[in-house]
Design a protein around this motif. Structure first.
Motif, PDB file in Angstrom:
ATOM      1  N   PHE A   1       0.833  -1.204   0.000  1.00 29.90           N
ATOM      2  CA  PHE A   1       0.000   0.000   0.000  1.00 29.90           C
ATOM      3  C   PHE A   1       0.874   1.265   0.000  1.00 29.90           C
ATOM      4  O   PHE A   1       0.669   2.183  -0.803  1.00 29.90           O
ATOM      5  CB  PHE A   1      -0.931  -0.010   1.225  1.00 29.90           C
ATOM      6  N   LEU A   2       1.869   1.286   0.897  1.00 31.02           N
ATOM      7  CA  LEU A   2       2.712   2.484   1.036  1.00 31.02           C
ATOM      8  C   LEU A   2       3.590   2.697  -0.202  1.00 31.02           C
ATOM      9  O   LEU A   2       3.684   3.821  -0.715  1.00 31.02           O
ATOM     10  CB  LEU A   2       3.573   2.377   2.293  1.00 31.02           C
ATOM     11  N   VAL A   3       4.220   1.619  -0.677  1.00 32.46           N
ATOM     12  CA  VAL A   3       5.093   1.745  -1.858  1.00 32.46           C
ATOM     13  C   VAL A   3       4.259   2.126  -3.089  1.00 32.46           C
ATOM     14  O   VAL A   3       4.609   3.034  -3.845  1.00 32.46           O
ATOM     15  CB  VAL A   3       5.888   0.431  -2.105  1.00 32.46           C
ATOM     16  N   GLY A   4       3.124   1.444  -3.256  1.00 29.04           N
ATOM     17  CA  GLY A   4       2.242   1.736  -4.394  1.00 29.04           C
ATOM     18  C   GLY A   4       1.743   3.168  -4.368  1.00 29.04           C
ATOM     19  O   GLY A   4       1.788   3.876  -5.375  1.00 29.04           O
ATOM     20  N   GLY A   5       1.291   3.620  -3.205  1.00 30.90           N
ATOM     21  CA  GLY A   5       0.807   4.997  -3.069  1.00 30.90           C
ATOM     22  C   GLY A   5       1.890   6.006  -3.406  1.00 30.90           C
ATOM     23  O   GLY A   5       1.639   7.000  -4.099  1.00 30.90           O
ATOM     24  N   ALA A   6       3.116   5.737  -2.935  1.00 31.19           N
ATOM     25  CA  ALA A   6       4.222   6.672  -3.167  1.00 31.19           C
ATOM     26  C   ALA A   6       4.604   6.735  -4.645  1.00 31.19           C
ATOM     27  O   ALA A   6       4.738   7.826  -5.218  1.00 31.19           O
ATOM     28  CB  ALA A   6       5.430   6.249  -2.329  1.00 31.19           C
ATOM     29  N   VAL A   7       4.746   5.557  -5.279  1.00 31.57           N
ATOM     30  CA  VAL A   7       5.165   5.535  -6.696  1.00 31.57           C
ATOM     31  C   VAL A   7       4.103   6.183  -7.585  1.00 31.57           C
ATOM     32  O   VAL A   7       4.417   7.012  -8.446  1.00 31.57           O
ATOM     33  CB  VAL A   7       5.462   4.079  -7.163  1.00 31.57           C
ATOM     34  N   VAL A   8       2.843   5.832  -7.346  1.00 33.31           N
ATOM     35  CA  VAL A   8       1.747   6.412  -8.131  1.00 33.31           C
ATOM     36  C   VAL A   8       1.706   7.928  -7.951  1.00 33.31           C
ATOM     37  O   VAL A   8       1.529   8.687  -8.913  1.00 33.31           O
ATOM     38  CB  VAL A   8       0.397   5.763  -7.718  1.00 33.31           C
ATOM     39  N   SER A   9       1.914   8.397  -6.725  1.00 32.83           N
ATOM     40  CA  SER A   9       1.873   9.845  -6.445  1.00 32.83           C
ATOM     41  C   SER A   9       2.982  10.589  -7.182  1.00 32.83           C
ATOM     42  O   SER A   9       2.763  11.689  -7.689  1.00 32.83           O
ATOM     43  CB  SER A   9       2.002  10.105  -4.942  1.00 32.83           C
TER      44      SER A   9
ATOM     45  N   SER B   1       3.156   2.827 -13.081  1.00 33.25           N
ATOM     46  CA  SER B   1       3.473   3.089 -11.667  1.00 33.25           C
ATOM     47  C   SER B   1       3.065   1.932 -10.758  1.00 33.25           C
ATOM     48  O   SER B   1       3.862   1.498  -9.913  1.00 33.25           O
ATOM     49  CB  SER B   1       2.819   4.400 -11.213  1.00 33.25           C
ATOM     50  N   VAL B   2       1.839   1.425 -10.946  1.00 33.50           N
ATOM     51  CA  VAL B   2       1.394   0.279 -10.125  1.00 33.50           C
ATOM     52  C   VAL B   2       2.282  -0.935 -10.437  1.00 33.50           C
ATOM     53  O   VAL B   2       2.673  -1.687  -9.541  1.00 33.50           O
ATOM     54  CB  VAL B   2      -0.096  -0.043 -10.395  1.00 33.50           C
ATOM     55  N   ALA B   3       2.627  -1.092 -11.719  1.00 36.39           N
ATOM     56  CA  ALA B   3       3.471  -2.224 -12.130  1.00 36.39           C
ATOM     57  C   ALA B   3       4.857  -2.141 -11.478  1.00 36.39           C
ATOM     58  O   ALA B   3       5.371  -3.148 -10.985  1.00 36.39           O
ATOM     59  CB  ALA B   3       3.612  -2.246 -13.646  1.00 36.39           C
TER      60      ALA B   3
ATOM     61  N   PHE C   1      -2.778   8.992  -3.682  1.00 33.94           N
ATOM     62  CA  PHE C   1      -1.936   8.091  -2.881  1.00 33.94           C
ATOM     63  C   PHE C   1      -2.782   6.902  -2.428  1.00 33.94           C
ATOM     64  O   PHE C   1      -2.359   5.742  -2.526  1.00 33.94           O
ATOM     65  CB  PHE C   1      -1.369   8.842  -1.672  1.00 33.94           C
ATOM     66  N   LEU C   2      -3.995   7.197  -1.956  1.00 26.68           N
ATOM     67  CA  LEU C   2      -4.898   6.158  -1.459  1.00 26.68           C
ATOM     68  C   LEU C   2      -5.245   5.147  -2.549  1.00 26.68           C
ATOM     69  O   LEU C   2      -5.103   3.933  -2.356  1.00 26.68           O
ATOM     70  CB  LEU C   2      -6.172   6.812  -0.910  1.00 26.68           C
ATOM     71  N   PHE C   3      -5.680   5.654  -3.725  1.00 27.95           N
ATOM     72  CA  PHE C   3      -6.057   4.749  -4.813  1.00 27.95           C
ATOM     73  C   PHE C   3      -4.846   3.970  -5.330  1.00 27.95           C
ATOM     74  O   PHE C   3      -4.958   2.777  -5.622  1.00 27.95           O
ATOM     75  CB  PHE C   3      -6.727   5.521  -5.957  1.00 27.95           C
ATOM     76  N   GLY C   4      -3.708   4.649  -5.452  1.00 30.65           N
ATOM     77  CA  GLY C   4      -2.482   3.971  -5.908  1.00 30.65           C
ATOM     78  C   GLY C   4      -2.084   2.868  -4.947  1.00 30.65           C
ATOM     79  O   GLY C   4      -1.742   1.750  -5.356  1.00 30.65           O
ATOM     80  N   GLY C   5      -2.135   3.188  -3.640  1.00 22.43           N
ATOM     81  CA  GLY C   5      -1.793   2.200  -2.616  1.00 22.43           C
ATOM     82  C   GLY C   5      -2.778   1.045  -2.611  1.00 22.43           C
ATOM     83  O   GLY C   5      -2.379  -0.126  -2.536  1.00 22.43           O
ATOM     84  N   LEU C   6      -4.062   1.388  -2.723  1.00 20.46           N
ATOM     85  CA  LEU C   6      -5.096   0.335  -2.678  1.00 20.46           C
ATOM     86  C   LEU C   6      -4.972  -0.627  -3.850  1.00 20.46           C
ATOM     87  O   LEU C   6      -5.009  -1.846  -3.657  1.00 20.46           O
ATOM     88  CB  LEU C   6      -6.493   0.975  -2.690  1.00 20.46           C
ATOM     89  N   ILE C   7      -4.793  -0.095  -5.060  1.00 13.49           N
ATOM     90  CA  ILE C   7      -4.753  -1.000  -6.215  1.00 13.49           C
ATOM     91  C   ILE C   7      -3.489  -1.861  -6.172  1.00 13.49           C
ATOM     92  O   ILE C   7      -3.523  -3.033  -6.571  1.00 13.49           O
ATOM     93  CB  ILE C   7      -4.909  -0.264  -7.569  1.00 13.49           C
ATOM     94  N   THR C   8      -2.383  -1.310  -5.648  1.00  9.68           N
ATOM     95  CA  THR C   8      -1.155  -2.116  -5.526  1.00  9.68           C
ATOM     96  C   THR C   8      -1.364  -3.247  -4.525  1.00  9.68           C
ATOM     97  O   THR C   8      -0.978  -4.400  -4.769  1.00  9.68           O
ATOM     98  CB  THR C   8       0.027  -1.232  -5.096  1.00  9.68           C
ATOM     99  N   ALA C   9      -2.005  -2.918  -3.400  1.00 10.61           N
ATOM    100  CA  ALA C   9      -2.285  -3.942  -2.385  1.00 10.61           C
ATOM    101  C   ALA C   9      -3.284  -4.965  -2.924  1.00 10.61           C
ATOM    102  O   ALA C   9      -3.094  -6.182  -2.756  1.00 10.61           O
ATOM    103  CB  ALA C   9      -2.824  -3.280  -1.118  1.00 10.61           C
TER     104      ALA C   9
END
Lengths: 113, 139
Positions: free
Chosen positions: A8-16, A39-41, B22-30
């Motif tokens: 969640f944290l890494v994904g949120g940071a990279v996407v941001s 970014s998600v990838a 940040f929330l959506f990016g984090g959620l979809i990654t998780a």
């Protein structure tokens, strides 16, 4: 649970990071390129390689091909609908998500069955 | 059209706008990780290209452009929608680069250093996206 939180944290940071870069650029059609940044990838594959190994992550990347084709169709339809019918961005982008799901899962079924 | 860095949209944005992404990016990654665990990497991998933050980004673009016009006492509805449409058109061009990223990672990852593969694939995404954007008017 810890792994989900890290994702969640890494994904949120990279996407941001990619989203902020996109915000800073003009014209908007160029900034939009960052809407299709992997970014998600990047976040997912990095963590998957560590947790499950390279072969597993490679299979995920192969499926991402179908997801990318679906993304192309999704973004093209959203752009055309908004330009032609002047619909709101939130409505257009949310209503088109079933299109992404249909194409992604359809291609996955055809290609990997 | 010339590519420019415009910090005005950055200053217009509220912290909530970034928190949502940040929330959506984090959620979809998780969620992509959980789907892969439950259904395997074939299904999980699809979600690496899911348009998770696209609705939030397009809405933000529409809102900023509308506000810009309204500041000078013009109706910004149409301009906002045109800007969001242009943003989506850019994303569809960028997805060509995303496709190349996926193919490179799929083919190269099993036999090369992971960080090299991810860096090279990201560079190819970037360069191919820019090239496709520049060539878009020829099509």
């Amino acid at each position: 649970m810890t792994q989900i939180l890290i994702r969640f944290l890494v994904g949120g940071a990279v996407v941001s990071v990619f989203a902020v870069i996109g915000d800073l650029l003009k014209p908007k059609s160029f900034a939009g390129l960052f809407g299709a940044a992997p970014s998600v990838a990047l976040a997912t594959l990095g963590l998957t390689i560590v947790a499950e190994g390279r072969s597993y992550a490679s299979i995920e990347a192969r499926s991402m091909i179908a997801g990318s084709v679906a993304f192309f169709a999704y973004a093209s339809v959203v752009s055309l609908v908004m330009m032609k019918y002047k619909t709101q961005a939130l409505l257009s982008t949310i209503c088109a998500i079933p299109l992404w799901l249909g194409i992604a899962f359809g291609l996955c079924h055809l290609w990997f069955k | 059209m010339q590519i420019k860095v415009d910090a005005s949209s950055f200053s217009q944005a509220r912290w909530q706008d970034y928190a949502i992404r940040f929330l959506f990016g984090g959620l979809i990654t998780a969620i992509a990780g959980l789907i892969a665990k439950q259904f395997g990497p074939v299904i999980g991998g699809l979600f690496l290209a899911f348009p998770a933050i696209f609705p939030a980004s397009a809405t933000l673009v529409e809102k900023h452009e509308r506000h810009k016009k309204e500041k000078v006492r013009l109706r910004g509805d149409i301009r906002g929608k045109q800007a969001a449409s242009a943003d989506a058109a850019g994303a569809s061009i960028g997805s060509i680069g995303m496709l190349a990223f996926a193919i490179l990672v799929w083919k190269l990852l099993p036999n090369h250093k992971p960080w090299v593969v991810l860096v090279v694939a990201t560079l190819v995404w970037f360069l191919l996206s820019i090239l496709s954007w520049k060539l878009r008017k020829l099509v």
